[in-house]
Motif scaffolding. Structure first.
Motif, PDB file in Angstrom:
ATOM      1  N   LEU A 126       0.823  -1.202   0.000  1.00 27.61           N
ATOM      2  CA  LEU A 126       0.000   0.000   0.000  1.00 27.61           C
ATOM      3  C   LEU A 126       0.861   1.259   0.000  1.00 27.61           C
ATOM      4  O   LEU A 126       1.785   1.399   0.796  1.00 27.61           O
ATOM      5  N   GLY A 127       0.580   2.152  -0.958  1.00 26.18           N
ATOM      6  CA  GLY A 127       1.266   3.433  -1.028  1.00 26.18           C
ATOM      7  C   GLY A 127       2.548   3.421  -1.836  1.00 26.18           C
ATOM      8  O   GLY A 127       3.134   4.482  -2.055  1.00 26.18           O
ATOM      9  N   GLN A 128       2.980   2.275  -2.303  1.00 25.71           N
ATOM     10  CA  GLN A 128       4.212   2.251  -3.090  1.00 25.71           C
ATOM     11  C   GLN A 128       3.914   2.492  -4.563  1.00 25.71           C
ATOM     12  O   GLN A 128       2.800   2.255  -5.036  1.00 25.71           O
ATOM     13  N   VAL A 139       4.911   1.984 -17.836  1.00 26.82           N
ATOM     14  CA  VAL A 139       3.791   2.346 -16.964  1.00 26.82           C
ATOM     15  C   VAL A 139       4.343   2.788 -15.614  1.00 26.82           C
ATOM     16  O   VAL A 139       5.448   2.417 -15.231  1.00 26.82           O
ATOM     17  N   LEU A 140       3.539   3.570 -14.927  1.00 34.06           N
ATOM     18  CA  LEU A 140       3.795   3.891 -13.528  1.00 34.06           C
ATOM     19  C   LEU A 140       2.724   3.145 -12.751  1.00 34.06           C
ATOM     20  O   LEU A 140       1.523   3.333 -13.004  1.00 34.06           O
ATOM     21  N   ILE A 141       3.142   2.274 -11.843  1.00 30.49           N
ATOM     22  CA  ILE A 141       2.206   1.467 -11.051  1.00 30.49           C
ATOM     23  C   ILE A 141       2.196   2.011  -9.632  1.00 30.49           C
ATOM     24  O   ILE A 141       3.244   2.194  -9.023  1.00 30.49           O
ATOM     25  N   HIS A 142       0.991   2.248  -9.120  1.00 27.96           N
ATOM     26  CA  HIS A 142       0.809   2.792  -7.773  1.00 27.96           C
ATOM     27  C   HIS A 142      -0.207   1.917  -7.052  1.00 27.96           C
ATOM     28  O   HIS A 142      -1.335   1.767  -7.523  1.00 27.96           O
ATOM     29  N   GLN A 143       0.197   1.323  -5.927  1.00 28.24           N
ATOM     30  CA  GLN A 143      -0.778   0.550  -5.154  1.00 28.24           C
ATOM     31  C   GLN A 143      -1.564   1.517  -4.296  1.00 28.24           C
ATOM     32  O   GLN A 143      -1.091   2.025  -3.295  1.00 28.24           O
ATOM     33  N   ARG A 144      -2.786   1.768  -4.718  1.00 28.52           N
ATOM     34  CA  ARG A 144      -3.627   2.799  -4.115  1.00 28.52           C
ATOM     35  C   ARG A 144      -4.313   2.333  -2.838  1.00 28.52           C
ATOM     36  O   ARG A 144      -4.571   3.120  -1.941  1.00 28.52           O
ATOM     37  N   SER A 145      -4.657   1.036  -2.755  1.00 33.58           N
ATOM     38  CA  SER A 145      -5.301   0.530  -1.537  1.00 33.58           C
ATOM     39  C   SER A 145      -4.879  -0.908  -1.286  1.00 33.58           C
ATOM     40  O   SER A 145      -4.343  -1.571  -2.169  1.00 33.58           O
ATOM     41  N   ALA A 146      -5.141  -1.378  -0.071  1.00 36.67           N
ATOM     42  CA  ALA A 146      -4.742  -2.721   0.329  1.00 36.67           C
ATOM     43  C   ALA A 146      -5.629  -3.798  -0.283  1.00 36.67           C
ATOM     44  O   ALA A 146      -5.315  -4.968  -0.214  1.00 36.67           O
TER      45      ALA A 146
END
Length: 182
Positions: A126-128, A139-146
Motif C-alpha cells: 500500500l502506497g508504493q 507504466v507507472l504502477i501505484h498501489q492505491r489501496s490494500a
C-alpha cells in the motif's frame, strides 16, 4: 470490490503534474507542501497521500502530483507561484496519460503476467509506486489501496492497447484457474 473478481476500470479525469526540484532545499519542500498540502516523499518508490490527492516519487528530483478534485491548470498555477524563484519545474501532463485501476484478489497475478516487478505484498505494498514495463509498455504502477487496487498511469497513445492486454490477461487467468468470466 469483492473477493475473487478482478476488474479493470478506467479512472475519470485525473490531474497529473510533474514537478522537478531539490528535496534537500527546505524552501522547495515548504513550497510543495504549501501548494499541495503534502511534502514530496524522498524515499524511492514511496508516496504521500491526503484524501484524493497524492504525490508519487518518480526520482530523486522528480514527483508526480495527482488529484481527483483539483483542475490541472489551477493546481499547476498554484504550484508555479509557490515555487517561483526556486530551481524547479512544473509541467501539467494531465492529458498525456490515462489511468487504469486493476482491483481484486487476483490483481497481482494479472499484472505479473506482463510485469517484471515483484508485486508480492512483502515487496510492493500500500502506497508504493514504481515505473516498469507492462506488456512492453512503460507504466507507472501505484498501489492505491490494500484491497489491492493498483493504478496504472499509461501514455494515452497506448492506452487502448494496455486495456485490451489487461482484459486478455484477466480472461487468461480465469481460464487457467477454472474461474468464470468477470
Amino acid at each position: 470490490m469483492s473477493g475473487e473478481r478482478t476488474a479493470i476500470v478506467e479512472r475519470g479525469s485525473r490531474t497529473s503534474i510533474v514537478v522537478r526540484g531539490d528535496a534537500r532545499d527546505v524552501r522547495f519542500v515548504r513550497a510543495m507542501a504549501a501548494a499541495t498540502g503534502l511534502e514530496p516523499p524522498v524515499a524511492p518508490g514511496t508516496t504521500a497521500h491526503h484524501l484524493l490527492d497524492a504525490v508519487l516519487w518518480l526520482g530523486p528530483d522528480e514527483w508526480l502530483v495527482v488529484s481527483e478534485t483539483q483542475p490541472g491548470h489551477a493546481l499547476a498555477s498554484r504550484m508555479q507561484q509557490a515555487l517561483q524563484g526556486l530551481h524547479a519545474a512544473v509541467i501539467d501532463v494531465s492529458d498525456a496519460r490515462v489511468v487504469y485501476a486493476v482491483t481484486g484478489a487476483h490483481a497481482r497475478d494479472v499484472l505479473a503476467k506482463g510485469c517484471a516487478l515483484d508485486l508480492h505484498p512483502r515487496a510492493f505494498s500500500l502506497g508504493q509506486c514504481a515505473s516498469s514495463l507492462l506488456a512492453e509498455v512503460p507504466v507507472l504502477i501505484h498501489q492505491r489501496s490494500a484491497e489491492p487496487c493498483f493504478e496504472l498511469y499509461v501514455a494515452r497513445s497506448v492506452g487502448e492497447y494496455v486495456r485490451a492486454w489487461l482484459r486478455a490477461a484477466v480472461r487468461e487467468h480465469l481460464h487457467a484457474s477454472g474461474g468464470s468470466s468477470p
